[in-house]
Design an enzyme around this catalytic site. Structure first.
Site, PDB file in Angstrom:
ATOM      1  N   HIS A  73      54.207  37.159  41.878  1.00  0.00           N
ATOM      2  CA  HIS A  73      54.692  36.723  43.193  1.00  0.00           C
ATOM      3  C   HIS A  73      54.121  35.369  43.584  1.00  0.00           C
ATOM      4  O   HIS A  73      54.147  34.999  44.751  1.00  0.00           O
ATOM      5  CB  HIS A  73      54.379  37.768  44.263  1.00  0.00           C
ATOM      6  CG  HIS A  73      54.750  39.160  43.878  1.00  0.00           C
ATOM      7  ND1 HIS A  73      53.835  40.047  43.333  1.00  0.00           N
ATOM      8  CD2 HIS A  73      55.946  39.799  43.899  1.00  0.00           C
ATOM      9  CE1 HIS A  73      54.460  41.197  43.039  1.00  0.00           C
ATOM     10  NE2 HIS A  73      55.741  41.068  43.375  1.00  0.00           N
TER      11      HIS A  73
HETATM   12  S1  FES Z   1      51.104  37.700  43.405  1.00  0.00           S
HETATM   13 FE1  FES Z   1      51.807  39.736  43.525  1.00  0.00          FE
HETATM   14  S2  FES Z   1      50.684  40.754  41.985  1.00  0.00           S
HETATM   15 FE2  FES Z   1      49.958  38.730  41.901  1.00  0.00          FE
END
Ligand code: FES
Length: 176
Positions: free
Chosen positions: A141
Site C-alpha cells: 500500500h
Molecule cells: S503499506 Fe500496507 S502492508 Fe505495508
C-alpha cells in the site's frame, strides 16, 4: 623380539594394529561430531525463538541482509555515513512516529540498523533500499520508511520494530 627385517617390513600383526587404530580414530570422530552437532539448537528450536548469532563481516557498507528469527524476517543494514546523516538531520518532532535515530541503534555501532522486516500497516514485507528515503518501501500500500526504519509516508502507523539484540563482539550480534 623384533628383528631388523620385521622393523623394516611391517608384519601382518603390525598392519592389524595400525588398521585398528585408524578405525578407532574414525569411530571417535564419528562419535564426537553428533555430540557437537547436538549442542547447536535444531531448526525447530530456532523457529520457536532461540537466539541466533549473525556474523556481520560479510555485509559491505551500503548492503542489507535478511535473516529469520522466530519466523520473522529481520533486516540488518550496514549504513553509509550519508544514510546515517540523512536519518539524523530530520527534526524528530516532525515524524509520524517520533523517535531519534540514536534510540534505534546501539551506541558505538551507529552504522548498523537492525529491524523487523514486517510493515506495520498490514504485515507485508518491505523492500530494502527502495522509496524516497533510501530506506524501505512496502509495495502493498505504499508505505515508505527511512534509513532508520521510521515511517515517513503512507498508511503504516508506526516505525519498523527493532528486535531485541546485543553486540557480542564488534562484528557479531545476537538476536533474541
Ligand atoms: S503499506 Fe500496507 S502492508 Fe505495508
Amino acid at each position: 623380539m623384533t628383528t631388523a627385517s620385521s622393523a623394516d617390513h611391517p608384519t601382518r600383526r603390525d598392519f592389524l594394529f595400525v588398521a585398528t587404530g585408524a578405525v578407532a580414530a574414525v569411530g571417535a570422530a564419528a562419535t564426537v561430531w553428533p555430540l557437537v552437532s547436538q549442542m547447536n539448537p535444531d531448526a525447530s528450536t530456532i523457529a520457536a525463538g532461540a537466539p541466533i548469532e549473525v556474523d556481520l563481516t560479510p555485509i559491505a557498507e551500503g548492503q542489507d541482509i535478511k535473516v529469520f528469527w522466530r519466523g520473522k524476517p529481520i533486516y540488518i543494514s550496514h549504513r553509509t555515513k550519508k544514510q546515517i546523516d540523512e536519518a539524523r538531520k530530520v527534526p524528530v518532532a516532525s515524524l509520524p512516529d517520533p523517535q531519534s535515530d540514536e534510540a534505534r541503534v546501539k551506541p558505538g555501532h551507529d552504522q548498523w540498523l537492525v529491524v523487523v522486516g514486517i510493515c506495520t500497516h498490514l504485515g507485508c514485507i518491505p523492500i530494502a533500499h527502495e522509496g524516497a528515503y533510501d530506506g524501505f518501501f512496502c509495495p502493498c500500500h505504499g508505505s515508505v520508511y527511512d534509513t532508520s526504519g521510521r515511517i515517513r509516508q503512507g498508511p503504516a502507523p508506526s516505525n519498523l520494530a527493532v528486535p531485541p539484540y546485543t553486540f557480542v563482539s564488534d562484528t557479531k550480534i545476537q538476536i533474541g
